[in-house]
Design a protein around this motif. Structure first.
Motif, mmCIF file in Angstrom:
data_model
loop_
_atom_site.group_PDB
_atom_site.id
_atom_site.type_symbol
_atom_site.label_atom_id
_atom_site.label_comp_id
_atom_site.label_asym_id
_atom_site.label_seq_id
_atom_site.Cartn_x
_atom_site.Cartn_y
_atom_site.Cartn_z
ATOM 1 N N PHE A 51 -15.651 -39.037 -1.723
ATOM 2 C CA PHE A 51 -14.251 -38.647 -1.928
ATOM 3 C C PHE A 51 -14.122 -37.282 -2.607
ATOM 4 O O PHE A 51 -13.230 -36.511 -2.284
ATOM 5 C CB PHE A 51 -13.517 -39.704 -2.763
ATOM 6 N N THR A 52 -14.996 -36.989 -3.556
ATOM 7 C CA THR A 52 -14.869 -35.704 -4.264
ATOM 8 C C THR A 52 -15.310 -34.534 -3.384
ATOM 9 O O THR A 52 -14.986 -33.391 -3.674
ATOM 10 C CB THR A 52 -15.713 -35.668 -5.562
ATOM 11 N N GLN A 53 -16.031 -34.837 -2.314
ATOM 12 C CA GLN A 53 -16.475 -33.746 -1.434
ATOM 13 C C GLN A 53 -15.647 -33.661 -0.158
ATOM 14 O O GLN A 53 -16.013 -32.972 0.793
ATOM 15 C CB GLN A 53 -17.962 -33.928 -1.098
ATOM 16 N N GLY A 54 -14.540 -34.409 -0.131
ATOM 17 C CA GLY A 54 -13.684 -34.358 1.060
ATOM 18 C C GLY A 54 -14.301 -35.065 2.251
ATOM 19 O O GLY A 54 -13.987 -34.753 3.395
ATOM 20 N N ALA A 82 -18.800 -39.978 -4.569
ATOM 21 C CA ALA A 82 -19.520 -38.837 -3.994
ATOM 22 C C ALA A 82 -18.797 -38.347 -2.743
ATOM 23 O O ALA A 82 -18.530 -37.151 -2.586
ATOM 24 C CB ALA A 82 -20.960 -39.220 -3.669
#
Lengths: 164, 811
Positions: B30-33, B28
């Motif tokens: 990592f995929t949203q920076g 969650a």
């Protein structure tokens, strides 16, 4: 050292004024002045793509662009693609299909993939592999990244059809 | 609460325990920076430090003048060895029993060596300051070849020479020459020589496993913050072993260990690069103490490739003997190991060549001998285990090439030669000639499954046709079939023989169950992408019967996590995973007593069932783990302390020995040297499988790193000691375009000594992948007389091989 200048950037829809030396690389402006830490630094030579952002509709490696060159431009980063309330289909697909491991390349990878799918909503595996070849991942071997992008493309096309 | 109506299968599924492809909880953020890597850390008043580095590979430093640098706006300090010497910090101990300059002390030994540390307001001011530091060098003769180094009069390390000019004893005993570091032996020398002298068939080969680099996408870095008010030092960094770093920092700085807090935040890949202690860490700590401000140091990619943690660089000479029928009788291996200017290998103390003595591989070889000579040269220090357990990659490459060469000598099929020499299932636990005791294996089953899956006989028939076509001028592409059967040795390791800097290589887990039936568990390891927060919760879910989704896993903060030796050498699952299971079992033991009390029966009259304790013979009478957790906090139970917590420090009784059978099918364009990998089949046996999705992901990634190393990635030097591959322009990292799709498969042979039977898998595909890709290249040219050509097999080298074999004269 050179004289600092004022620059105006629109980042993820918000207009930002920054005072920086023209030689400052855009990635540092984003990360250190604007606290947008999604894009990362991996190589400083435009090879790895960890710093990929979208500028005026094109994928750009922000580690090799001066802030002066970005003056007046529209910039989208991973933070602008989706968030906790509404994930971008690519963010969802990378989670579903194990398209990431350490997560360091992921923001650049997803930002690039979003642009790729905008340009080509139905890419073949070969087109995905070629279109993503400016972004390096050291962990996944790309197989699940390709799978994630294919899944997101299918999902995005299905919702587009449903909307029409 | 539906506990009493769900079926047993539903209750098992609800746990998301071992064996299920649970989605990763890390993703969650990592995929949203929103990952938190060390360079994302921003503290008030934080300064930036960076190095003046040597342009020369070997030189005397005549003078360092930092006066102009101190005039540069934003520069606050320039540290040199002279500043560190009064603190005793101008040199630091290495993990290998040697010492290393933190900042150049009178001379430099490799290009890129740290000469001065410029501390400035930001990284641009630091870069300007670096430009302004004037260093006067006097060049010295450069030694980049370890064989030349061993006969040269040039003394690389005067600090290792006794007053009479002879080499002083090193950490591993007597030294043969002033540029020699150690000799390390395993096995029986004379018997091996005799067996080989009397053998029916002997194959000899010399192979270079080139120098390369783990090159994680995130480079190394740290932030040091000395709080002078309360005397506490906090050090964030890309540390694969945060507790060991805390102990090292305490030992070399004199700061008491309780006043040091080391935090590994999210780490952007490690692959061995982030195990060691580097000058940047020491200088950042000193700079923070000097300035009273937090100091950040982050490598750029060139710094990373040129200075921190090379891998491999082994010159391996082998002799293997066999009967005419192909039964192997003996193996002799000599290694000349290029360690660079300082011996900074990251190996357990007693193993200066790591676990190179696993080089008898998967085969029942009765007699063997290994000798390794470590040598100083004018190259960067390091010698880390790049996605492998302490030189296992070198060992597996060696034996898997020797098998191929022996097959050529015997004029035999290499698959069959392997098959007749495998250690048989009933021989386990198997005591190998070089000392290790393999825990379990079933090599024949794995091999036969692999051969069948790829239709091995069909491939060989196709290859024969291809050779005929090539000779007839009908095609310019040759076909290579690469084979590998590898056995790893991972999970270091038993405290009785494995330590780093005197710290036993156990690992740990501490669990706290909260009153409402959720939990937090902390471990001595640290994930760098392996997905520990996902998989360790799965182990616990199965052990304690609480859903994995209700268990938080934390690692990397030495103030909160129990002591452990960190994550590398595939040790997390074998050691910390075992500690997790054992701590879980302690929780379960206490829960059993609580359940018995609540159910008003004797402890022995209840038994664990998925997520609850039930009364034996009366399954309708039970207490769920959730109910038991609450009772632990709200009931006064005679003879039982309140609360539900456990800690386990696990000292493994043995290493684990994962294995696998790989096949690579490759077409090689003889005129361009370009290989096209058209198929790669990987069968892995890592014992009990915790999360198949994550295992598969690890295999894909490890194979891709193997492809890189085998087919192009290297740290190359010219004769002057200049690094020729210092950026990603020259250092090969494959993109999606160069990488094939992989087929994964498995067998399951649990480890008999591990609490859950798991062996570890993260490094297997790299260890097995490199020889498999390399063997495929060799195999393509076998019919034309090729025996051995050194890696990396990049396009030019493959073309050159074809050319030397006269294949360009036919077209």
């Amino acid at each position: 050292m050179s004289k600092k200048q004022h620059y105006t950037l629109t980042v993820n829809g918000t207009e930002e004024e920054v005072l920086a030396e023209p030689r400052e690389l855009l990635i540092y402006t984003l990360r250190e002045r604007l606290n947008i830490t999604g894009p990362h630094i991996g190589c400083e030579t435009s090879h790895c793509g960890a710093c990929t952002v979208t500028i005026d509709g094109k994928s750009v490696k922000s580690c090799t662009m001066f802030v002066a060159q970005a003056d007046g431009k529209e910039i989208t980063t991973i933070e602008g693609l989706g968030g906790p309330d509404a994930l971008h289909p690519l963010q969802q697909a990378f989670k579903e299909h194990h398209g990431l491991q350490c997560g360091y390349c992921t923001p650049g990878m997803i930002t690039r993939a979003a642009k790729l799918l905008e340009e080509n909503p139905n890419p073949t595996e070969e087109e995905i592999r070629f279109g993503m070849s400016g972004n390096i991942c050291r962990c996944t071997g790309y197989q699940n990244i390709v799978k994630s992008i294919q899944a997101a493309a299918a999902e995005m096309n299905a919702s587009k059809e449903a909307a029409e | 609460m539906k506990d009493d109506v769900d079926s047993r299968e539903d209750r098992i599924a609800n746990l998301k325990g071992m064996g299920c492809s649970r989605k990763r909880v890390e993703d969650a953020r990592f995929t949203q920076g929103k990952g938190n890597y060390v360079d994302d850390i921003k503290l008030d008043g934080m300064l930036f430090g960076d190095f003046v580095r040597s342009p020369y590979a070997h030189a005397t430093i005549k003078s360092i003048d930092s006066s102009a640098a101190m005039e540069v706006p934003g520069v606050l300090a320039v540290l040199t060895a002279a500043d560190l010497e009064p603190l005793g910090l101008h040199w630091m101990p290495t993990l290998a029993g040697d010492k290393q300059m933190v900042l150049a002390d009178g001379k430099v030994l490799f290009q890129g060596q740290e000469v001065a540390f410029v501390v400035a307001r930001d990284r641009y001011a630091a870069a300007d300051g670096i430009e302004a530091v004037e260093v006067e060098y006097e060049e010295l003769p450069v030694l980049v070849d370890p064989f030349a180094s061993m006969t040269s009069d040039v003394v690389l390390r005067p600090d290792t020479v006794a007053d009479d000019g002879s080499p002083a004893n090193g950490a591993h005993g007597p030294r043969k020459h002033h540029n020699h570091i150690f000799t390390w032996e395993a096995g029986d020398k004379e018997p091996t020589e005799q067996v080989i002298a009397n053998a029916e068939v002997v194959a000899e080969e010399f192979m270079y496993y080139h120098r390369t680099h783990p090159c994680p996408l995130e480079t190394c870095g740290c932030v040091a913050s000395m709080d002078k008010v309360n005397g506490k030092l906090t050090l964030w960094g890309t540390f694969q072993a945060p507790h060991a770093i805390r102990t090292v920092v305490s030992l070399i700085s004199g700061i008491e260990e309780h006043n040091i807090r080391v935090i590994s935040p999210d780490i952007g890949g490690g692959f061995g690069n982030k195990v060691g202690a580097y000058p940047g860490y020491v200088c950042s700590v000193v700079a923070s103490i000097v300035t009273g401000k937090p100091v950040k140091w982050i490598e750029d990619r060139m710094d990373n490739l040129m200075t921190t943690a090379f891998a491999r660089d082994y010159w391996m000479k082998g002799r293997i003997s066999a009967t005419k029928e192909g039964k192997i009788t003996g193996l002799h291996c000599h290694v000349t190991a290029d360690h660079g200017g300082f011996d900074a290998c990251a190996d357990p103390t007693k193993f200066p060549a790591g676990f190179m003595n696993i080089c008898t591989g998967s085969y029942d070889i009765p007699t063997a001998y290994l000798e390794v000579d470590g040598v100083y040269t004018n190259k960067a220090p390091g010698g880390v285990s790049y996605r492998c357990s302490f030189r296992v990659t070198e060992a597996v490459y060696f034996i898997e090439r020797m098998i191929e060469v022996l097959a050529i000598e015997l004029d035999m099929d290499a698959a069959e030669l392997r098959r007749i020499n495998f250690i048989r299932k009933e021989q386990f636990p198997y005591k190998a000639a070089l000392g290790w005791e393999y825990d379990s294996g079933d090599y024949h089953t794995a091999w036969d499954k692999a051969m069948q899956a790829v239709d091995y006989d069909g491939l060989r028939a196709e290859q024969a046709q291809r050779i005929a076509d090539f000779k007839a001028g009908k095609t310019r592409k040759l076909m290579g079939i690469g084979l590998t059967h590898f056995t790893e040795i991972v999970g270091a390791g038993p405290v009785k023989n494995c330590d780093i800097l005197g710290l036993g290589m156990f690992d740990s887990c501490e669990i706290r169950i909260h009153p409402t039936g959720s939990a937090i568990a902390r471990l001595g390891t640290i994930s760098q992408g392996q997905g520990h927060a996902t998989t360790f919760a799965q182990i616990l879910a199965s052990e304690i019967g609480l859903p994995a989704d209700s268990i938080t896993i934390e690692e990397g903060d030495t103030d909160t996590a129990p002591y452990g030796l960190g994550t590398y050498g595939s040790r997390s699952t074998p050691v910390a995973g075992a500690a997790t299971a054992m701590a879980g079992r302690k929780i379960r033991a206490k829960a059993q007593m609580i359940a018995a009390y609540l159910l008003e029966v004797h402890d022995d009259d209840v038994e664990f069932d998925v997520d609850r304790f039930v009364v034996k013979g009366a399954p309708e009478r039970f207490k769920t783990m959730k109910e038991i957790a609450f009772a632990a906090y709200n009931q006064a139970i005679p003879g039982i302390e309140p609360g539900l917590e456990a800690v386990s420090y696990y000292d493994p009784p043995n290493m684990t020995y994962p294995f696998g059978a790989y096949v690579c099918v490759m077409d090689i364009d003889v005129d361009t040297g370009v290989p096209d990998i058209r198929r790669f089949y990987a069968l892995d046996d890592c014992g009990t499988r915790i999360n198949p999705m994550i295992i598969e992901g690890q295999v894909h990634g490890g194979l891709t790193e193997a492809l890189a190393v085998a087919l192009g990635q290297e740290i190359a030097y010219d004769d002057m000691g200049n690094v020729k591959t210092g950026t990603l322009m020259d250092f090969f990292l494959p993109t999606a375009w160069e990488v094939p799709n992989y087929e994964t498969d498995h067998t399951v042979t649990p480890s008999p000594h591990h609490p859950i039977g798991a062996k570890g898998v993260g490094e297997s595909p790299h260890v097995g992948g490199v020889p498999c890709f390399s063997n495929a290249v060799h195999d393509a040219f076998r019919a034309f007389g090729l025996r051995q050509t050194h890696m990396p097999h990049d396009h030019w080298r493959i073309w050159k091989t074809a050319n030397e074999l006269g294949l360009h004269d036919q077209g």
